[in-house]
Each structure stands twice: as structure tokens, then as C-alpha cells.
Design an enzyme around this catalytic site. Sequence first.
Site, mmCIF file in Angstrom:
data_model
loop_
_atom_site.group_PDB
_atom_site.id
_atom_site.type_symbol
_atom_site.label_atom_id
_atom_site.label_comp_id
_atom_site.label_asym_id
_atom_site.label_seq_id
_atom_site.Cartn_x
_atom_site.Cartn_y
_atom_site.Cartn_z
ATOM 1 N N HIS A 184 22.085 39.165 -14.253
ATOM 2 C CA HIS A 184 23.080 38.766 -13.252
ATOM 3 C C HIS A 184 22.415 38.288 -11.965
ATOM 4 O O HIS A 184 21.303 38.711 -11.628
ATOM 5 C CB HIS A 184 24.135 39.861 -12.999
ATOM 6 C CG HIS A 184 23.685 41.043 -12.200
ATOM 7 N ND1 HIS A 184 24.258 42.299 -12.319
ATOM 8 C CD2 HIS A 184 22.730 41.191 -11.241
ATOM 9 C CE1 HIS A 184 23.690 43.130 -11.476
ATOM 10 N NE2 HIS A 184 22.752 42.488 -10.816
ATOM 11 N N GLU A 227 28.199 38.622 -13.518
ATOM 12 C CA GLU A 227 27.749 39.306 -14.725
ATOM 13 C C GLU A 227 27.727 38.330 -15.910
ATOM 14 O O GLU A 227 28.295 37.224 -15.813
ATOM 15 C CB GLU A 227 28.691 40.478 -15.027
ATOM 16 C CG GLU A 227 28.777 41.523 -13.904
ATOM 17 C CD GLU A 227 27.536 42.417 -13.788
ATOM 18 O OE1 GLU A 227 26.441 42.027 -14.245
ATOM 19 O OE2 GLU A 227 27.665 43.512 -13.204
ATOM 20 N N ASN A 276 20.411 42.621 -16.682
ATOM 21 C CA ASN A 276 21.197 41.818 -17.632
ATOM 22 C C ASN A 276 21.244 40.349 -17.226
ATOM 23 O O ASN A 276 22.029 39.579 -17.757
ATOM 24 C CB ASN A 276 22.617 42.381 -17.758
ATOM 25 C CG ASN A 276 23.386 42.325 -16.434
ATOM 26 O OD1 ASN A 276 22.863 41.836 -15.441
ATOM 27 N ND2 ASN A 276 24.611 42.814 -16.427
ATOM 28 N N ASP A 296 27.293 39.506 -1.918
ATOM 29 C CA ASP A 296 28.329 40.291 -2.574
ATOM 30 C C ASP A 296 28.623 41.580 -1.813
ATOM 31 O O ASP A 296 27.894 41.954 -0.886
ATOM 32 C CB ASP A 296 27.929 40.592 -4.033
ATOM 33 C CG ASP A 296 26.444 40.933 -4.193
ATOM 34 O OD1 ASP A 296 25.805 41.283 -3.182
ATOM 35 O OD2 ASP A 296 25.930 40.847 -5.313
HETATM 36 C C1 F6R Z 1 22.497 42.354 -4.605
HETATM 37 C C2 F6R Z 1 22.763 41.548 -5.790
HETATM 38 C C3 F6R Z 1 22.220 41.910 -7.136
HETATM 39 C C4 F6R Z 1 20.793 42.454 -7.098
HETATM 40 C C5 F6R Z 1 20.346 42.842 -8.501
HETATM 41 C C6 F6R Z 1 18.980 43.480 -8.512
HETATM 42 O O1 F6R Z 1 23.105 41.788 -3.469
HETATM 43 O O2 F6R Z 1 23.470 40.605 -5.679
HETATM 44 O O3 F6R Z 1 22.263 40.762 -7.957
HETATM 45 O O4 F6R Z 1 19.920 41.511 -6.542
HETATM 46 O O5 F6R Z 1 21.266 43.733 -9.073
HETATM 47 O O6 F6R Z 1 19.051 44.713 -7.857
HETATM 48 P P1 F6R Z 1 17.745 45.578 -7.601
HETATM 49 O O7 F6R Z 1 16.931 44.837 -6.623
HETATM 50 O O8 F6R Z 1 18.282 46.883 -7.047
HETATM 51 O O9 F6R Z 1 17.077 45.750 -8.914
#
Ligand code: F6R
Length: 247
Positions: free
Chosen positions: A141, A146, A139, A72
Site C-alpha cells: 500500500h 490498500e 502489502n 492520510d
Molecule cells: C503513512 C502511510 C503508510 C506508511 C506505510 C509504512 O502515512 O501512508 O502508507 O507509509 O504503512 O509504514 P511504516 O513506515 O510504519 O512501515
Amino acid sequence: MNLNSPQFRIFSSGEATAAAVADYLARTLKSQPCLRIGLATGNTFVPIYAALVELYQAGGFSFAEVISFNLDEYLGLPQDHPASFSAYMERHLFAHVDLPTGKGLLPGVEGDIEAASRDYEAAIASGGIDIQVLGIGRNGHIGFNEPGSPFDSRTRKVELAPLTREANSGDFPLGETVPPSAVTMGIGTILDARQILLVAIGASKAQALHAAFQSVPNPDCPASALQYHANVLIFCDEAAASTVTAS
Ligand code: F6R
């Protein structure tokens, strides 16, 4: 479609988890030099990439024939903005390994987003993804899919949930806000990968792991779609695993 149970590997600490993920990726790169890998960003992957770079510097494997696809990217940030995922990848991995320029791909965020998303899907589909690494949001995701994202979604523009914008605000300079939208691989894109490696570190991820793997798949928890994949490996620490049963 059949439901599957992921395989859990649970470690005593976040550091041990990160080291084990880096070791797993290094071994995979040794045995499969032409690996097509899907990459994630976020805090979880900072120590993982640091450990992977250390292993790379010790020798024995290379990224010269690897193609990577990032999950992403934010919309509306210049690529060299320090909080962009492009800058993150450069800082934590690409600048330190021999991945050829242009082989570390992120979804397009300029111009016609729909056309760029279709091109990204085509680039992925040209050989598929051997191993997709994922973090998980509080959440549930995966990527920036989301809650409510369809399980058959593909790369597209999405709006970020308030919880995600709050969780990621620390990556932005004081006074700047997290962009409201992003481009992400879809859940369907992720499920097409031949293997999925999800990493969850810390108690803040325990509830999301529980929702993802201890109940029936539901778009309210995007990661629960991974139960439809037959080859999911979860690396987590004891704090994140506190609500799941090891299998
Ligand atoms: C990042 C991504 C997100 C993260 C997720 C966890 O490329 O796609 O899904 O993996 O938000 O983020 P952290 O590791 O910062 O808790």
C-alpha cells in the site's frame, strides 16, 4: 501510458537511508523555499524527521513558506489521540520547525468526509505537490490505498486491510484497536505529484518492493502504479532492496 523505471539509491543500513532522505529533503528545501510537499507518517519516517529537525536546527533552510499535505489520517480518532497522524506530525516535525500553523494540512476527518475530501483535492490541485514522500506497506500500500485501490483514485474514505491494522497496532495503547477506516489521498492524487520519493527500510519491505517494481503494474500491489510516474526516486536499505535490481 508509458512504464518507467524508478531510480534506486541503496544504503547499507536503515540509519544511513534515513540520513540520506533527510539530507535530500533539506537540500530541496534550501533550493525551493516555497516547496509544496506531501508528507507520510509511520515508523520509517521517525528517524527521517528526527534527522531533518537536526539539520533544520543547524540552520540554512526554513519551512516558513512551505505548504505540506499529509497522505492520510485515521477516521474516528480525536486529533490529539497519540496514534493520530495529526499528533504524530506535531510530535516528530511540526513542533520543531517554523512551518506556520495551518500550513501543515491533513485530510479532513470530521463531518462530511466526501466534501472534506473534495476540499483537500482542491487545496492540493491549487498548486500541485512538488515532492511527495511515501513509505510502503508490507502489502504494497501507499498512503492507505490498500490492494485493489484503483490507480485513478482520489482522496476518499477507505477501509484498512487486516495486515495494515495489525502492522500499526503497536502505535496504539494496550487494549485499543486500530480504527477500521481512514481517509487517504488516492493513487491518482499521488501520481499527480511532480516528483515521488519512496522510502523502504528493512527486510519486511523487500517483497512489496519486488511486487511494485519487478512486475507489470497491478492494483493488487498499489505501489506498482508508481511505474506510471516518470520521476520516482527510491531510497532504501540493502535489506529492503534484496529482491530488486538497482538501476
Ligand atoms: C503513512 C502511510 C503508510 C506508511 C506505510 C509504512 O502515512 O501512508 O502508507 O507509509 O504503512 O509504514 P511504516 O513506515 O510504519 O512501515
